[in-house]
Design an enzyme around this catalytic site. Sequence first.
Site, mmCIF file in Angstrom:
data_model
loop_
_atom_site.group_PDB
_atom_site.id
_atom_site.type_symbol
_atom_site.label_atom_id
_atom_site.label_comp_id
_atom_site.label_asym_id
_atom_site.label_seq_id
_atom_site.Cartn_x
_atom_site.Cartn_y
_atom_site.Cartn_z
ATOM 1 N N SER A 159 -10.989 -6.357 7.626
ATOM 2 C CA SER A 159 -12.260 -5.972 7.029
ATOM 3 C C SER A 159 -12.658 -7.043 6.029
ATOM 4 C CB SER A 159 -12.197 -4.578 6.422
ATOM 5 O OG SER A 159 -11.427 -4.599 5.273
ATOM 6 N N ARG B 285 0.422 2.831 12.682
ATOM 7 C CA ARG B 285 -0.411 1.687 12.298
ATOM 8 C C ARG B 285 -0.451 1.419 10.802
ATOM 9 N NH1 ARG B 285 -6.110 3.500 14.713
ATOM 10 N NH2 ARG B 285 -4.917 3.403 16.635
ATOM 11 N N HIS B 286 0.327 2.175 10.028
ATOM 12 C CA HIS B 286 0.337 1.954 8.568
ATOM 13 C C HIS B 286 1.721 1.568 8.075
ATOM 14 C CE1 HIS B 286 -3.364 4.416 8.816
ATOM 15 N NE2 HIS B 286 -3.744 3.588 7.864
ATOM 16 N N ARG C 239 -1.112 -5.842 12.661
ATOM 17 C CA ARG C 239 -2.077 -5.207 13.583
ATOM 18 C C ARG C 239 -2.623 -6.240 14.562
ATOM 19 N NH1 ARG C 239 -5.568 -0.870 10.115
ATOM 20 N NH2 ARG C 239 -3.804 0.320 9.299
ATOM 21 N N GLU D 108 0.842 3.984 1.170
ATOM 22 C CA GLU D 108 0.192 4.815 2.193
ATOM 23 C C GLU D 108 0.971 6.099 2.362
ATOM 24 O OE1 GLU D 108 -2.496 4.255 3.740
ATOM 25 O OE2 GLU D 108 -2.856 2.089 3.615
ATOM 26 N N ARG E 287 0.850 -1.198 0.000
ATOM 27 C CA ARG E 287 0.000 0.000 0.000
ATOM 28 C C ARG E 287 0.877 1.237 0.000
ATOM 29 N NH1 ARG E 287 -5.356 -1.675 1.986
ATOM 30 N NH2 ARG E 287 -5.393 -3.855 1.303
ATOM 31 N N GLU F 249 -8.305 -0.892 13.423
ATOM 32 C CA GLU F 249 -8.952 -1.880 12.547
ATOM 33 C C GLU F 249 -8.006 -3.053 12.314
ATOM 34 O OE1 GLU F 249 -10.180 -0.393 8.571
ATOM 35 O OE2 GLU F 249 -9.362 -2.316 7.891
HETATM 36 P P1 AMO Z 1 -8.367 -3.680 3.776
HETATM 37 O O1 AMO Z 1 -7.824 -2.692 2.807
HETATM 38 O O2 AMO Z 1 -9.257 -3.141 4.849
HETATM 39 O O3 AMO Z 1 -9.218 -4.778 3.029
HETATM 40 O O4 AMO Z 1 -7.156 -4.468 4.425
HETATM 41 C C1 AMO Z 1 -7.394 -5.570 5.276
HETATM 42 C C2 AMO Z 1 -6.569 -5.435 6.538
HETATM 43 O O5 AMO Z 1 -5.192 -5.361 6.208
HETATM 44 C C3 AMO Z 1 -4.520 -4.507 7.123
HETATM 45 N N1 AMO Z 1 -3.930 -3.382 6.395
HETATM 46 C C4 AMO Z 1 -2.785 -2.767 6.743
HETATM 47 N N2 AMO Z 1 -1.921 -3.002 7.759
HETATM 48 C C5 AMO Z 1 -0.835 -2.192 7.858
HETATM 49 N N3 AMO Z 1 -0.575 -1.196 7.002
HETATM 50 C C6 AMO Z 1 -1.400 -0.927 5.965
HETATM 51 N N4 AMO Z 1 -1.112 0.061 5.116
HETATM 52 C C7 AMO Z 1 -2.570 -1.728 5.799
HETATM 53 N N5 AMO Z 1 -3.591 -1.766 4.933
HETATM 54 C C8 AMO Z 1 -4.404 -2.759 5.304
HETATM 55 C C9 AMO Z 1 -5.572 -4.008 8.109
HETATM 56 C C10 AMO Z 1 -6.860 -4.189 7.341
HETATM 57 O O6 AMO Z 1 -7.968 -4.366 8.198
HETATM 58 N N6 AMO Z 1 -9.441 -6.913 0.119
HETATM 59 C C11 AMO Z 1 -9.879 -6.409 1.411
HETATM 60 C C12 AMO Z 1 -10.111 -7.530 2.404
HETATM 61 C C13 AMO Z 1 -11.308 -8.379 2.069
HETATM 62 O O7 AMO Z 1 -12.394 -7.812 1.942
HETATM 63 O O8 AMO Z 1 -11.137 -9.607 1.930
HETATM 64 C C14 AMO Z 1 -8.805 -5.463 1.934
HETATM 65 O O9 AMO Z 1 -7.686 -5.436 1.499
HETATM 66 O O10 AMO Z 1 -5.543 -4.826 9.263
#
Ligand code: AMO
Length: 434
Positions: free
Chosen positions: A360, A228-229, A408, A222, A220, A357
């Site tokens: 999801s 947390r990212h 997380r 980000e 990502r 979170e």
């Molecule tokens: P989502 O984008 O919410 O959903 O990502 C799912 C989970 O992945 C973790 N996460 C991260 N952890 C750390 N840094 C990040 N940048 C980051 N981005 C996401 C979180 C998050 O809840 N395809 C959907 C999932 C699905 O519906 O099956 C998805 O990617 O814990």
Amino acid sequence: MVDELGTVRRTHLSSILNPSLEGQDVTVMGWIIAVRIHGSITFVTIQDRHGPIQVVAKRKVCTDSVRNTLSTLKYHSSVAVSGKVAKSERAPGGIEIIPHNVHVFSAVTKIPPFEPAAISIKNIDTRLESRCIDLRREPLQHIFRARSVVLSAIRNYFLGNDFTEISTPKIIASATEGGASLFSIFYYDKEAFLAQSPQLYKEQLTMSFEKVFEIASIFRAEPSRTNRHLAEAISIDMEEAFVDYNDIMSQVAEVVRVAADAVRQYVKQNDGVKFEPPNTDKIPQYTYQELSERIQDAGSNMEWGDDLHPSWLRKIKLEGLYFIKDWPMGPKPFYVKTSAKNPKISESFDLMHNDLELSSGSTRVQDKNILESNLKKKGMKVASFKHHLSAFEYGMPPHAGCGIGLERLMMALTDTENIRDAVFYPRDVDRLGP
Ligand code: AMO
């Protein structure tokens, strides 16, 4: 001068050494974490992967050469020490080693940026810059060993419940979670992207395997500098045919329960470890509607449809693990199914820990026409998804799934404040090394 390993081999790990071995000759191996010289006695602590070992070199008992070598060793030097086991009530494991031979495999000359046994070091960047020695420190050893048992427990859970482990491409042609956070790369003569999620592949694989899971990197871009990212995280993804988001919520609750049990077991087996995983007995479920009303009642100026900011969740004192379900459709990705009862709401959920979170998930759209229309509404190119869309012409089952962020989850299970401490080598907006 560097000693070769040659035929020297470790005979005992620190965890095996005990007073019943008194008088035996042993060879231990590890890294120097302390050297203290008291007059004619040199105390050295060696650390192996299970813990510390005390070596005591006294004048006249040991040769001058052994004592001199031990006395001049710097932190982190890697060594083998051969000697006799002696009882010692105050030493780790109730024993010390009286050395007769020392092999120095790698003599460190640099002064390390922090003490090997430091419990806390304020500046995380100082630690990350020297991550290879940071990871040797006890607090991190416990986080990563717990991570390892959590991964094993989760894998066993999936395999025991008839899921097939999958691996999907990480170099892909189009976005899955929306365009903003994509890393683009050169792929021969074309532009390609690093996968934000295995979303489309795991959905397609329900057509052939019904229940699938993957534990792998997601990428990502980000822009946020938060604790947390990450730019590269590990996602525990699952997807299942012939179920909806309610079934997946039950499944996630089980995954988190086995993960928390694994950490509890780890705590029992390791003295001094203080992790307190959250209660996983019955994870409450709240609807987005319910929480948005509570947040508004608490005086925050949120509007229906807004994301639920961590500060708002803190304000209404949501704690421990809980689900937020039935989110507004608007910001959800194109593959998320609309509720049959209300077109403004999606069949989706987040699993939260306090204001963080963890996961999801959702029921997915299974109708090709709706997918096409959702892609258009989001301004995404339908043509870029032609392979994915064509799968929907060959009997796509109703299906649902979710992704859990491993780092997380580990933060929640081990009370880790900064996500970077749940990753061996973190990647974020400012960090591409080590
Ligand atoms: P989502 O984008 O919410 O959903 O990502 C799912 C989970 O992945 C973790 N996460 C991260 N952890 C750390 N840094 C990040 N940048 C980051 N981005 C996401 C979180 C998050 O809840 N395809 C959907 C999932 C699905 O519906 O099956 C998805 O990617 O814990």
